[in-house]
Design an enzyme around this catalytic site. Structure first.
Site, mmCIF file in Angstrom:
data_model
loop_
_atom_site.group_PDB
_atom_site.id
_atom_site.type_symbol
_atom_site.label_atom_id
_atom_site.label_comp_id
_atom_site.label_asym_id
_atom_site.label_seq_id
_atom_site.Cartn_x
_atom_site.Cartn_y
_atom_site.Cartn_z
ATOM 1 N N TYR A 221 21.387 36.959 64.329
ATOM 2 C CA TYR A 221 21.142 36.451 62.969
ATOM 3 C C TYR A 221 21.111 34.921 62.974
ATOM 4 C CZ TYR A 221 22.597 35.737 57.996
ATOM 5 O OH TYR A 221 22.725 35.352 56.687
ATOM 6 N N GLY B 65 19.400 37.258 44.807
ATOM 7 C CA GLY B 65 18.209 37.357 43.959
ATOM 8 C C GLY B 65 18.558 37.788 42.543
ATOM 9 N N LYS C 59 36.870 49.689 49.516
ATOM 10 C CA LYS C 59 37.954 50.399 50.212
ATOM 11 C C LYS C 59 39.204 50.475 49.340
ATOM 12 C CE LYS C 59 36.404 49.243 54.852
ATOM 13 N NZ LYS C 59 36.467 48.300 55.965
ATOM 14 N N HIS D 248 29.763 42.600 53.710
ATOM 15 C CA HIS D 248 30.658 41.460 53.906
ATOM 16 C C HIS D 248 32.067 41.839 53.442
ATOM 17 C CE1 HIS D 248 26.880 39.133 54.265
ATOM 18 N NE2 HIS D 248 27.615 38.419 55.088
ATOM 19 N N GLY E 286 14.408 39.361 46.036
ATOM 20 C CA GLY E 286 14.789 39.183 44.633
ATOM 21 C C GLY E 286 15.642 40.310 44.081
HETATM 22 P P1 NAP Z 1 21.124 41.491 50.122
HETATM 23 O O1 NAP Z 1 21.894 41.731 48.891
HETATM 24 O O2 NAP Z 1 21.314 42.399 51.290
HETATM 25 O O3 NAP Z 1 19.581 41.442 49.750
HETATM 26 C C1 NAP Z 1 18.614 41.314 50.740
HETATM 27 C C2 NAP Z 1 17.285 41.208 50.075
HETATM 28 O O4 NAP Z 1 16.287 41.066 51.094
HETATM 29 C C3 NAP Z 1 16.926 42.443 49.264
HETATM 30 O O5 NAP Z 1 16.220 42.043 48.106
HETATM 31 C C4 NAP Z 1 15.997 43.196 50.195
HETATM 32 O O6 NAP Z 1 15.047 43.979 49.502
HETATM 33 C C5 NAP Z 1 15.300 42.049 50.897
HETATM 34 N N1 NAP Z 1 14.756 42.448 52.173
HETATM 35 C C6 NAP Z 1 15.432 42.888 53.272
HETATM 36 N N2 NAP Z 1 14.576 43.205 54.254
HETATM 37 C C7 NAP Z 1 13.333 42.946 53.770
HETATM 38 C C8 NAP Z 1 12.023 43.091 54.296
HETATM 39 N N3 NAP Z 1 11.821 43.547 55.536
HETATM 40 N N4 NAP Z 1 10.968 42.755 53.509
HETATM 41 C C9 NAP Z 1 11.162 42.295 52.249
HETATM 42 N N5 NAP Z 1 12.375 42.129 51.703
HETATM 43 C C10 NAP Z 1 13.447 42.472 52.459
HETATM 44 O O7 NAP Z 1 21.385 40.028 50.688
HETATM 45 P P2 NAP Z 1 21.924 38.723 49.958
HETATM 46 O O8 NAP Z 1 23.376 38.682 50.226
HETATM 47 O O9 NAP Z 1 21.395 38.633 48.587
HETATM 48 O O10 NAP Z 1 21.259 37.596 50.879
HETATM 49 C C11 NAP Z 1 20.252 36.744 50.394
HETATM 50 C C12 NAP Z 1 20.122 35.599 51.374
HETATM 51 O O11 NAP Z 1 21.364 34.901 51.452
HETATM 52 C C13 NAP Z 1 19.783 36.036 52.793
HETATM 53 O O12 NAP Z 1 18.825 35.166 53.337
HETATM 54 C C14 NAP Z 1 21.111 35.898 53.521
HETATM 55 O O13 NAP Z 1 20.912 35.661 54.899
HETATM 56 C C15 NAP Z 1 21.726 34.733 52.810
HETATM 57 N N6 NAP Z 1 23.192 34.650 52.868
HETATM 58 C C16 NAP Z 1 23.952 35.674 52.381
HETATM 59 C C17 NAP Z 1 25.342 35.540 52.442
HETATM 60 C C18 NAP Z 1 26.254 36.617 51.914
HETATM 61 O O14 NAP Z 1 27.481 36.481 52.054
HETATM 62 N N7 NAP Z 1 25.748 37.679 51.294
HETATM 63 C C19 NAP Z 1 25.932 34.389 52.998
HETATM 64 C C20 NAP Z 1 25.096 33.357 53.451
HETATM 65 C C21 NAP Z 1 23.731 33.503 53.379
HETATM 66 P P3 NAP Z 1 15.344 45.521 49.063
HETATM 67 O O15 NAP Z 1 16.719 45.550 48.485
HETATM 68 O O16 NAP Z 1 14.280 45.778 48.075
HETATM 69 O O17 NAP Z 1 15.253 46.324 50.320
HETATM 70 P P1 GDP Z 2 31.559 36.554 58.341
HETATM 71 O O1 GDP Z 2 32.032 35.443 57.467
HETATM 72 O O2 GDP Z 2 30.143 36.433 58.714
HETATM 73 O O3 GDP Z 2 32.456 36.786 59.510
HETATM 74 O O4 GDP Z 2 31.522 37.824 57.473
HETATM 75 P P2 GDP Z 2 32.423 38.879 56.744
HETATM 76 O O5 GDP Z 2 32.217 38.749 55.297
HETATM 77 O O6 GDP Z 2 32.025 40.159 57.386
HETATM 78 O O7 GDP Z 2 33.970 38.545 57.013
HETATM 79 C C1 GDP Z 2 34.549 38.886 58.222
HETATM 80 C C2 GDP Z 2 36.057 38.658 58.235
HETATM 81 O O8 GDP Z 2 36.709 39.543 57.320
HETATM 82 C C3 GDP Z 2 36.589 39.001 59.617
HETATM 83 O O9 GDP Z 2 37.743 38.218 59.885
HETATM 84 C C4 GDP Z 2 36.973 40.472 59.457
HETATM 85 O O10 GDP Z 2 37.939 40.901 60.405
HETATM 86 C C5 GDP Z 2 37.536 40.470 58.044
HETATM 87 N N1 GDP Z 2 37.486 41.798 57.370
HETATM 88 C C6 GDP Z 2 38.560 42.511 56.960
HETATM 89 N N2 GDP Z 2 38.182 43.678 56.414
HETATM 90 C C7 GDP Z 2 36.826 43.679 56.444
HETATM 91 C C8 GDP Z 2 35.846 44.613 55.979
HETATM 92 O O11 GDP Z 2 36.126 45.679 55.438
HETATM 93 N N3 GDP Z 2 34.535 44.253 56.166
HETATM 94 C C9 GDP Z 2 34.174 43.085 56.755
HETATM 95 N N4 GDP Z 2 32.875 42.791 56.883
HETATM 96 N N5 GDP Z 2 35.084 42.195 57.220
HETATM 97 C C10 GDP Z 2 36.374 42.489 57.056
#
Ligand code: NAP
Ligand code: GDP
Length: 329
Positions: free
Chosen positions: A144, A15, A195, A187, A10
């Site tokens: 993952y 969250g 950057k 990401h 969360g």
């Molecule tokens: P995030 O910002 O990195 O947040 C991760 C969350 O998970 C944080 O609240 C963290 O808690 C908690 N967490 C991590 N390890 C934990 C553990 N061992 N026990 C309890 N809590 C834990 O990630 P997000 O991007 O919001 O991702 C949320 C969901 O979306 C995930 O399931 C992810 O796989 C999915 N998702 C994300 C993306 C994306 O682009 N970001 C894309 C597709 C799917 P603390 O911060 O308190 O440590």
């Molecule tokens: P993905 O969708 O799981 O591959 O996740 P990302 O959000 O990490 O996106 C990856 C794509 O962005 C790849 O084609 C990388 O080469 C490109 N990319 C370019 N600059 C960056 C950077 O600074 N961070 C990440 N994570 N990816 C980058």
């Protein structure tokens, strides 16, 4: 009846977005908080969900009737490539503990978060909900991806053996306020925003990893939050739903970099480091099932969502998650 909605993870990007929507949607909105509902946004410091005892204690404390399960070890391409076993193990442990505690506590409903990374690498596009298990995932994130795929298997097994109402959501690449802006382990959008900000501030090169050619679909975290709330209220089937913009809304990494340059106001040139990985070339996902079930949804335009995110990052640099490689001064 009073419902307790526990959001694991969360405190993260998604969250915090769900909390924002629950806190700000007007009364009567399809996505707003309802009377008698309590929302709990759990962090890892409250319970490390890799640990079964801490997971059980969290359920005992809040007695959730509903769970939106977001907690995961999360990262972009480069972090996934570095820590494949850790991504596999941590996420398997977290998911198994969260689902089993929900079963033991007779939780009414669980929605777990997967990702379009779970889909096979070699498959006919667009991706849809029927294709999760039809071939191996891309090698860059197989740890993952396999851990997350297993949630779909678990959901079916819990339903068939015990009749549980467990399902999953499959978002594409998410971005928004409260993202992880680490320079290396994040990401692409938060990583490049950070950057680009440093390049502007320090008059240093802005370098984009890879060729810039790969394509991605991006969803704004506030839109995704609404879609999770819709699933919580209105979707009761074990089969997953892809939560995404349309498959015709793929954006190249170069176009992302251009949009970030624009939003940050960076005036220098930028370059591509083609020695770095591109990852999967594309993974276009269909939102047909979502839109058919919902009867339509208005997504925030990409440039508007990016502006909101960049503004949030600039205003919150001193508290944002910027990683250990960055210096806040
Ligand atoms: P995030 O910002 O990195 O947040 C991760 C969350 O998970 C944080 O609240 C963290 O808690 C908690 N967490 C991590 N390890 C934990 C553990 N061992 N026990 C309890 N809590 C834990 O990630 P997000 O991007 O919001 O991702 C949320 C969901 O979306 C995930 O399931 C992810 O796989 C999915 N998702 C994300 C993306 C994306 O682009 N970001 C894309 C597709 C799917 P603390 O911060 O308190 O440590
Ligand atoms: P993905 O969708 O799981 O591959 O996740 P990302 O959000 O990490 O996106 C990856 C794509 O962005 C790849 O084609 C990388 O080469 C490109 N990319 C370019 N600059 C960056 C950077 O600074 N961070 C990440 N994570 N990816 C980058």
């Amino acid at each position: 009846m009073s419902n307790v909605v526990l959001v694991t993870g969360g405190t993260g990007l998604v969250g915090k977005a769900i909390k924002h929507i629950v806190d700000t949607e007007p009364e009567g909105s399809r996505f707003g908080k309802r009377d008698g509902e309590t929302w709990i946004f759990a962090s890892s410091s409250e319970a490390d969900l890799r640990d079964p005892a801490q997971t059980r204690q969290l359920y005992e404390k809040y007695k959730p009737t509903h769970v939106i399960h977001l907690a995961a070890l999360v990262g972009g391409l480069f972090k996934n490539m570095k820590y494949k076993l850790t991504f596999l193990r941590d996420n398997i442990l977290i998911n198994d503990n969260v689902l089993h505690a929900a079963y033991e506590h007779k939780t009414t409903k669980v929605i777990s978060c997967l990702s379009t990374c779970v889909f096979p690498d070699k498959v006919q596009y667009p991706l849809d909900e029927t294709k999760i298990h039809s071939g191996p995932p891309h090698e860059s994130n197989f740890g993952y991806a396999h851990a997350k795929r297993m949630v779909d298997v678990q959901n079916h097994a819990y339903k068939e053996e015990f009749g549980c109402n467990f399902t999953s959501a499959i978002p594409t690449n998410v971005f928004g306020p409260h993202d992880n802006f680490d320079l290396e382990d994040s990401h692409v959008i938060p990583g490049l925003i950070h950057k680009c900000y440093l390049a502007k501030k320090n008059d240093t090169p802005f370098v984009v990893a890879g060729t810039g050619k790969p394509l991605r679909q991006f969803i704004f975290s506030h839109d995704l939050a609404k879609l999770f709330i819709w699933m919580l209220r209105e979707y009761d089937d074990v089969e997953p739903v892809i939560l995404s913009v349309g498959e015709d809304e793929e954006v190249s990494i170069k176009a992302v970099a251009d949009a970030i340059v624009n939003a940050v106001g960076f005036e220098g040139e930028y370059t591509f480091d083609t020695t770095r990985a591109d990852g999967q070339f594309r993974k276009p996902a269909s939102n047909k099932k979502l839109l058919t079930l919902m009867g339509g949804f208005e997504f925030t335009p990409f440039d508007k969502a990016l502006d909101i995110t960049v503004k949030w990052f600039l205003e919150n640099y001193h508290n944002a998650r910027i990683g250990s490689l960055a210096n806040r001064s």
